[in-house]
Design an enzyme around this catalytic site. Structure first.
Site, PDB file in Angstrom:
ATOM      1  N   GLY A 137       0.812  -1.216   0.000  1.00  0.00           N
ATOM      2  CA  GLY A 137       0.000   0.000   0.000  1.00  0.00           C
ATOM      3  C   GLY A 137       0.847   1.268   0.000  1.00  0.00           C
ATOM      4  N   SER A 138       1.914   1.276   0.781  1.00  0.00           N
ATOM      5  CA  SER A 138       2.768   2.464   0.855  1.00  0.00           C
ATOM      6  C   SER A 138       3.355   2.796  -0.507  1.00  0.00           C
ATOM      7  CB  SER A 138       3.901   2.249   1.861  1.00  0.00           C
ATOM      8  OG  SER A 138       3.384   1.996   3.140  1.00  0.00           O
ATOM      9  N   ASN A 173      -7.951   4.115   8.663  1.00  0.00           N
ATOM     10  CA  ASN A 173      -7.416   2.940   9.343  1.00  0.00           C
ATOM     11  C   ASN A 173      -7.509   3.029  10.863  1.00  0.00           C
ATOM     12  OD1 ASN A 173      -5.460   4.927   8.249  1.00  0.00           O
ATOM     13  ND2 ASN A 173      -4.058   3.959   9.674  1.00  0.00           N
ATOM     14  N   GLN A 175      -7.838  -0.051   3.495  1.00  0.00           N
ATOM     15  CA  GLN A 175      -8.727  -0.595   4.524  1.00  0.00           C
ATOM     16  C   GLN A 175     -10.102  -0.958   3.983  1.00  0.00           C
ATOM     17  OE1 GLN A 175      -8.030  -1.399   7.655  1.00  0.00           O
ATOM     18  NE2 GLN A 175      -5.943  -0.611   7.618  1.00  0.00           N
ATOM     19  N   THR A 211      11.709  -8.050 -11.907  1.00  0.00           N
ATOM     20  CA  THR A 211      11.104  -9.372 -12.031  1.00  0.00           C
ATOM     21  C   THR A 211       9.961  -9.511 -11.033  1.00  0.00           C
ATOM     22  OG1 THR A 211      13.204 -10.269 -12.742  1.00  0.00           O
ATOM     23  CG2 THR A 211      11.587 -11.856 -11.933  1.00  0.00           C
ATOM     24  N   CYS A 265       1.591   2.357  13.033  1.00  0.00           N
ATOM     25  CA  CYS A 265       2.677   3.198  12.538  1.00  0.00           C
ATOM     26  C   CYS A 265       3.026   4.292  13.542  1.00  0.00           C
ATOM     27  CB  CYS A 265       2.303   3.846  11.211  1.00  0.00           C
ATOM     28  SG  CYS A 265       1.550   2.699  10.073  1.00  0.00           S
TER      29      CYS A 265
HETATM   30  C1  PLP Z   1      -1.703  -0.510   5.980  1.00  0.00           C
HETATM   31  C2  PLP Z   1      -2.039   0.734   5.259  1.00  0.00           C
HETATM   32  C3  PLP Z   1      -1.173   1.275   4.294  1.00  0.00           C
HETATM   33  C4  PLP Z   1       0.189   0.703   4.026  1.00  0.00           C
HETATM   34  O1  PLP Z   1       0.158  -0.528   3.370  1.00  0.00           O
HETATM   35  P1  PLP Z   1       1.470  -1.445   3.364  1.00  0.00           P
HETATM   36  O2  PLP Z   1       1.150  -2.552   2.439  1.00  0.00           O
HETATM   37  O3  PLP Z   1       1.681  -1.900   4.769  1.00  0.00           O
HETATM   38  O4  PLP Z   1       2.588  -0.581   2.854  1.00  0.00           O
HETATM   39  C5  PLP Z   1      -1.589   2.394   3.619  1.00  0.00           C
HETATM   40  N1  PLP Z   1      -2.770   2.968   3.860  1.00  0.00           N
HETATM   41  C6  PLP Z   1      -3.631   2.481   4.776  1.00  0.00           C
HETATM   42  C7  PLP Z   1      -4.949   3.146   4.975  1.00  0.00           C
HETATM   43  C8  PLP Z   1      -3.288   1.362   5.510  1.00  0.00           C
HETATM   44  O5  PLP Z   1      -4.130   0.885   6.429  1.00  0.00           O
END
Ligand code: PLP
Length: 384
Positions: free
Chosen positions: A72-73, A152, A180, A238, A325
């Site tokens: 997600g990041s 989140n 989320q 890859t 976090c």
């Molecule tokens: C967990 C989360 C992320 C980050 O995702 P990762 O796969 O851990 O990098 C980003 N945004 C929200 C809202 C999240 O809950």
């Protein structure tokens, strides 16, 4: 420890056994590089596309609009930086909110250093943005709006369809962090006018280190990783084939069971909220309605949230204060501060997020233990 109770599903989830089983052969047997031409590799190209199709089906996009990332990041970073740098000649104004995940907020801070101008929309006491404030914030040079689908920490589900409609009329790109939300509510990127959407596999019972960004065809966005031709040349390297297979399986399972699972979670969530609110001087953070099915966030007046977490951990309950976090940070959560929670209540907050293995019995156990612990902590305080 009496038992192990995991109530931190918004931080991460376990990998479902059937997902792991689907991934396994791609580590050992079907290990070929998908870019090679011999048969064990050709199969991997096919499986990558199958996985993309499964993801595309969940959000009603095309298969070639799904781009794999490391999570997600990375998807959030790519959406913001990729659009900002590709469109900087058109304008340098971006709109987001004060309650985004740090993957968005810290990317915005970086972009500010690069000369971009960021507007942070305020939210109301339950965490909702104001569509009129968004409309008023739009400028000639606005190139992108990024607003999370669901928060989140406090579970607030933003009015994404309304936002999408407005931005479509104004012809401004719309990105949403749906990490989320996805697999907890129906998402249709076409109907909702979403141009980019981030997701992460480990939030829906898939492997960690896997995610994806949906990018609407025709969106002007820079490459993320320069190299080979993978991900249509936009994100080279890859492919993580086992991860891709796992993510595809996981999203498919979660989506098929979504309605049933949501119903179950909402009942457990409300039971937990009602139980915890019986504790004197306790407050719910976030809305009662339009809230993620598995999210509970409650503050207990006069209690140090971090001490509460440590005691709960001793009992065997895995929970979180604010978000994983920001746990350990001294400052109260930026989300709770944004919705106007006073500093001492923000520091006394506890987030419990429910998921696949949560039972009614666990909810009862957690209510009992938290009620006891809060009472004891308050009594000790008075005695000291
Ligand atoms: C967990 C989360 C992320 C980050 O995702 P990762 O796969 O851990 O990098 C980003 N945004 C929200 C809202 C999240 O809950």
């Amino acid at each position: 420890m009496e038992r192990e109770v995991y109530m931190d599903y918004s931080a991460t989830t376990f990998v479902k056994p059937e997902v792991l089983e689907a991934m396994n052969p791609y580590f050992t047997e079907y290990f070929g590089n998908p870019s090679s031409i011999y048969h064990i590799s050709r199969m991997n190209k096919v499986i990558i596309n199958k996985s993309k199709q499964k993801i595309a089906d969940v959000i009603n996009s095309r298969r070639d609009e799904i781009f794999f990332t490391s999570g997600g990041s990375e998807a959030d970073n790519w959406a913001l930086k990729g659009v900002a740098f590709a469109n900087k000649d058109k304008g340098k104004h971006i709109i987001t909110t004060t309650i985004e995940h740090h993957a968005i907020l810290n990317t915005c801070k970086y972009l500010e250093k690069q000369g971009f101008d960021i507007t942070y929309l305020k939210v109301d006491k339950d965490g909702f943005i104001d569509i009129n404030e968004l409309r008023d914030s739009i400028r000639e040079d606005t190139i992108l709006v990024s607003i999370m689908f669901a928060n989140n920490e406090i579970g607030t589900i933003e009015p994404i369809s309304e936002i999408g409609k407005l931005l479509n009329e104004k012809n401004i790109l719309f990105h949403t962090d749906a990490v989320q939300a996805i697999t907890h509510m129906p998402i249709d990127v076409k109907k909702m006018n979403i141009d980019m959407l981030s997701m992460s596999s480990h939030k829906f019972y898939g492997p960690k280190g896997m995610g994806a960004l949906y990018i609407k065809k025709g969106t002007n966005i820079d490459n993320l990783i320069h190299g080979g031709g993978q991900e249509r040349g936009l994100r080279a390297g890859t492919e993580n084939v086992p991860g891709i297979v796992g993510m595809g399986f996981a999203i498919d399972i979660a989506n098929k069971t979504m309605n049933e699972e949501n119903k179950r979670l909402v009942i457990l969530r409300d039971k937990l909220i009602d139980g915890l609110l019986k504790i004197p001087d306790s407050k719910l953070n976030g809305p009662r309605k339009n809230r993620l099915p598995g999210n509970v966030n409650v503050s207990f007046g006069g209690i140090d949230g971090d001490i509460l977490l440590v005691i709960l951990d001793d009992i065997g309950i895995c929970a979180s204060s604010g978000s994983a976090c920001s746990a350990g940070a001294i400052e109260p959560s930026h989300v709770l501060t944004s919705i106007g929670v006073k500093s001492d209540y923000a520091k006394s907050s506890l987030r419990l997020t429910l998921g696949a293995n949560t039972t009614d019995d666990e909810v009862k156990f957690v209510i009992d233990k938290i009620t006891d612990t809060v009472e004891k902590l308050r009594k000790n305080k008075v005695e000291n």
